[in-house]
Design a protein around this motif. Structure first.
Motif, PDB file in Angstrom:
ATOM      1  N   GLU A  78       0.826  -1.213   0.000  1.00  0.00           N
ATOM      2  CA  GLU A  78       0.000   0.000   0.000  1.00  0.00           C
ATOM      3  C   GLU A  78       0.860   1.262   0.000  1.00  0.00           C
ATOM      4  O   GLU A  78       1.773   1.405   0.809  1.00  0.00           O
ATOM      5  N   LEU A  79       0.546   2.158  -0.919  1.00  0.00           N
ATOM      6  CA  LEU A  79       1.242   3.439  -1.023  1.00  0.00           C
ATOM      7  C   LEU A  79       0.214   4.560  -1.009  1.00  0.00           C
ATOM      8  O   LEU A  79      -0.602   4.685  -1.925  1.00  0.00           O
ATOM      9  N   ASN A  80       0.252   5.369   0.034  1.00  0.00           N
ATOM     10  CA  ASN A  80      -0.658   6.503   0.157  1.00  0.00           C
ATOM     11  C   ASN A  80       0.135   7.797   0.242  1.00  0.00           C
ATOM     12  O   ASN A  80       1.202   7.845   0.861  1.00  0.00           O
ATOM     13  N   LEU A  81      -0.387   8.833  -0.376  1.00  0.00           N
ATOM     14  CA  LEU A  81       0.233  10.149  -0.315  1.00  0.00           C
ATOM     15  C   LEU A  81      -0.534  11.025   0.668  1.00  0.00           C
ATOM     16  O   LEU A  81      -1.720  10.799   0.927  1.00  0.00           O
ATOM     17  N   VAL A  82       0.161  12.015   1.207  1.00  0.00           N
ATOM     18  CA  VAL A  82      -0.427  12.891   2.220  1.00  0.00           C
ATOM     19  C   VAL A  82      -0.355  14.339   1.756  1.00  0.00           C
ATOM     20  O   VAL A  82       0.693  14.805   1.296  1.00  0.00           O
ATOM     21  N   TYR A  83      -1.479  15.033   1.883  1.00  0.00           N
ATOM     22  CA  TYR A  83      -1.563  16.455   1.545  1.00  0.00           C
ATOM     23  C   TYR A  83      -1.939  17.251   2.786  1.00  0.00           C
ATOM     24  O   TYR A  83      -2.845  16.866   3.533  1.00  0.00           O
ATOM     25  N   ALA A  96     -11.934  14.683  -4.399  1.00  0.00           N
ATOM     26  CA  ALA A  96     -11.677  15.484  -5.598  1.00  0.00           C
ATOM     27  C   ALA A  96     -10.185  15.747  -5.764  1.00  0.00           C
ATOM     28  O   ALA A  96      -9.644  15.674  -6.881  1.00  0.00           O
ATOM     29  N   LEU A  97      -9.499  16.031  -4.660  1.00  0.00           N
ATOM     30  CA  LEU A  97      -8.065  16.290  -4.731  1.00  0.00           C
ATOM     31  C   LEU A  97      -7.304  15.013  -5.085  1.00  0.00           C
ATOM     32  O   LEU A  97      -6.329  15.048  -5.844  1.00  0.00           O
ATOM     33  N   GLU A  98      -7.749  13.880  -4.546  1.00  0.00           N
ATOM     34  CA  GLU A  98      -7.118  12.604  -4.894  1.00  0.00           C
ATOM     35  C   GLU A  98      -7.222  12.339  -6.395  1.00  0.00           C
ATOM     36  O   GLU A  98      -6.254  11.889  -7.027  1.00  0.00           O
ATOM     37  N   ASN A  99      -8.368  12.627  -6.964  1.00  0.00           N
ATOM     38  CA  ASN A  99      -8.548  12.424  -8.403  1.00  0.00           C
ATOM     39  C   ASN A  99      -7.569  13.278  -9.205  1.00  0.00           C
ATOM     40  O   ASN A  99      -6.998  12.819 -10.205  1.00  0.00           O
ATOM     41  N   ASP A 100      -7.368  14.526  -8.768  1.00  0.00           N
ATOM     42  CA  ASP A 100      -6.418  15.409  -9.449  1.00  0.00           C
ATOM     43  C   ASP A 100      -4.995  14.865  -9.345  1.00  0.00           C
ATOM     44  O   ASP A 100      -4.247  14.843 -10.333  1.00  0.00           O
ATOM     45  N   TYR A 101      -4.603  14.460  -8.148  1.00  0.00           N
ATOM     46  CA  TYR A 101      -3.263  13.905  -7.940  1.00  0.00           C
ATOM     47  C   TYR A 101      -3.036  12.691  -8.839  1.00  0.00           C
ATOM     48  O   TYR A 101      -1.995  12.563  -9.500  1.00  0.00           O
ATOM     49  N   LYS A 102      -4.003  11.783  -8.849  1.00  0.00           N
ATOM     50  CA  LYS A 102      -3.833  10.555  -9.629  1.00  0.00           C
ATOM     51  C   LYS A 102      -3.709  10.861 -11.117  1.00  0.00           C
ATOM     52  O   LYS A 102      -2.869  10.267 -11.811  1.00  0.00           O
ATOM     53  N   ILE A 111       3.243   7.566 -12.411  1.00  0.00           N
ATOM     54  CA  ILE A 111       3.203   7.124 -11.016  1.00  0.00           C
ATOM     55  C   ILE A 111       1.775   6.777 -10.603  1.00  0.00           C
ATOM     56  O   ILE A 111       0.827   7.489 -10.942  1.00  0.00           O
ATOM     57  N   VAL A 112       1.645   5.679  -9.872  1.00  0.00           N
ATOM     58  CA  VAL A 112       0.351   5.269  -9.329  1.00  0.00           C
ATOM     59  C   VAL A 112       0.466   5.143  -7.814  1.00  0.00           C
ATOM     60  O   VAL A 112       1.550   4.912  -7.275  1.00  0.00           O
ATOM     61  N   PHE A 113      -0.665   5.310  -7.144  1.00  0.00           N
ATOM     62  CA  PHE A 113      -0.711   5.147  -5.689  1.00  0.00           C
ATOM     63  C   PHE A 113      -2.128   4.770  -5.302  1.00  0.00           C
ATOM     64  O   PHE A 113      -3.051   4.830  -6.121  1.00  0.00           O
ATOM     65  N   ASN A 114      -2.316   4.380  -4.058  1.00  0.00           N
ATOM     66  CA  ASN A 114      -3.632   3.915  -3.619  1.00  0.00           C
ATOM     67  C   ASN A 114      -4.578   5.060  -3.272  1.00  0.00           C
ATOM     68  O   ASN A 114      -5.647   5.190  -3.861  1.00  0.00           O
TER      69      ASN A 114
END
Length: 228
Positions: A78-83, A96-102, A111-114
């Protein structure tokens, strides 16, 4: 124990530091979930906030983790990013922000992440000092208090997560660790991981201070992002 999830709070730049080149491989071999801070998907914004070259090294770290299987479809790594917000405000809607990041990280860097976790800034350490120097500390604390939601109390990280520092000492959360505020359990001034193996933590008291309002404000905030 097999039912315990271990999360590494990863500074992505450490993965390329001399002496730490094998850290990513170690985390993968031990099935450790990685939670990594990336304040933006834009090079300029990250380098302005974190310093020149940080974005490039962060992207290199993410690519290394992806190559090991982290964040990949069907992988159990599992790879999660933090904002975190840039200033004294509450985080925007997480999905919505996760969608933009992805979209941006996939298109621009492959790059992909969970998941992306949006976490409210804690009024402590460097951010707290910045608020004080700008005369914004009391205003930010009032913002957190005004947006307190009792609905968030059941999901805050201190109720189901133990933070462990590099020496093995225990804290109720990462932020208490930053404040050197030990977990008030086990009849010890500074409880250690080795003691935890012999005693359950059910119903133990939790060390709280005013900074805890950050986790209960608005959508709520935890190691898994928003609570509501």
């Amino acid at each position: 124990a097999a039912d315990i999830k271990v999360i590494d709070r990863c500074n992505l730049t450490i993965l390329s530091e001399p002496g730490h080149e094998d850290l990513a491989e170690f985390l993968a071999a031990e099935q450790v979930a990685v939670s990594a801070s990336l304040p933006c998907y834009s090079r300029d914004n990250v380098d302005i906030q974190r310093g020149d070259g940080v974005f490039e090294r962060s992207i290199a770290g993410l690519r290394k983790l992806n190559a090991l299987g982290y964040g990949q479809p069907g992988s159990n790594l599992e790879l999660n990013l933090v904002y975190n917000p840039q200033g004294p405000s509450l985080p925007p809607p997480q999905q919505a922000l996760e969608n933009d990041y992805k979209a941006h990280l996939k298109e621009d860097f492959g790059i992909v992440f969970n998941h992306l976790h949006t976490i409210t800034n804690q009024p402590i350490a460097r951010f707290g000092s910045t608020l004080v120097s700008r005369g914004q500390f009391e205003g930010y604390m009032q913002l957190l208090r005004d947006n307190f939601s009792a609905d968030n109390l059941a999901g805050v990280m201190c109720r189901g997560t133990v933070s462990v520092d590099w020496r093995g000492y225990l804290y109720d959360c990462d932020f208490n660790q930053m404040l050197d505020l030990p977990m008030p359990v086990l009849a010890s001034d500074r409880p250690h991981l080795r003691e935890l193996l012999e005693q359950p933590l059910n119903q133990h008291p939790i060390a709280t201070r005013d900074h805890c309002f950050a986790c209960t404000a608005g959508q709520g905030s935890s190691c898994g992002g928003t609570l509501n």
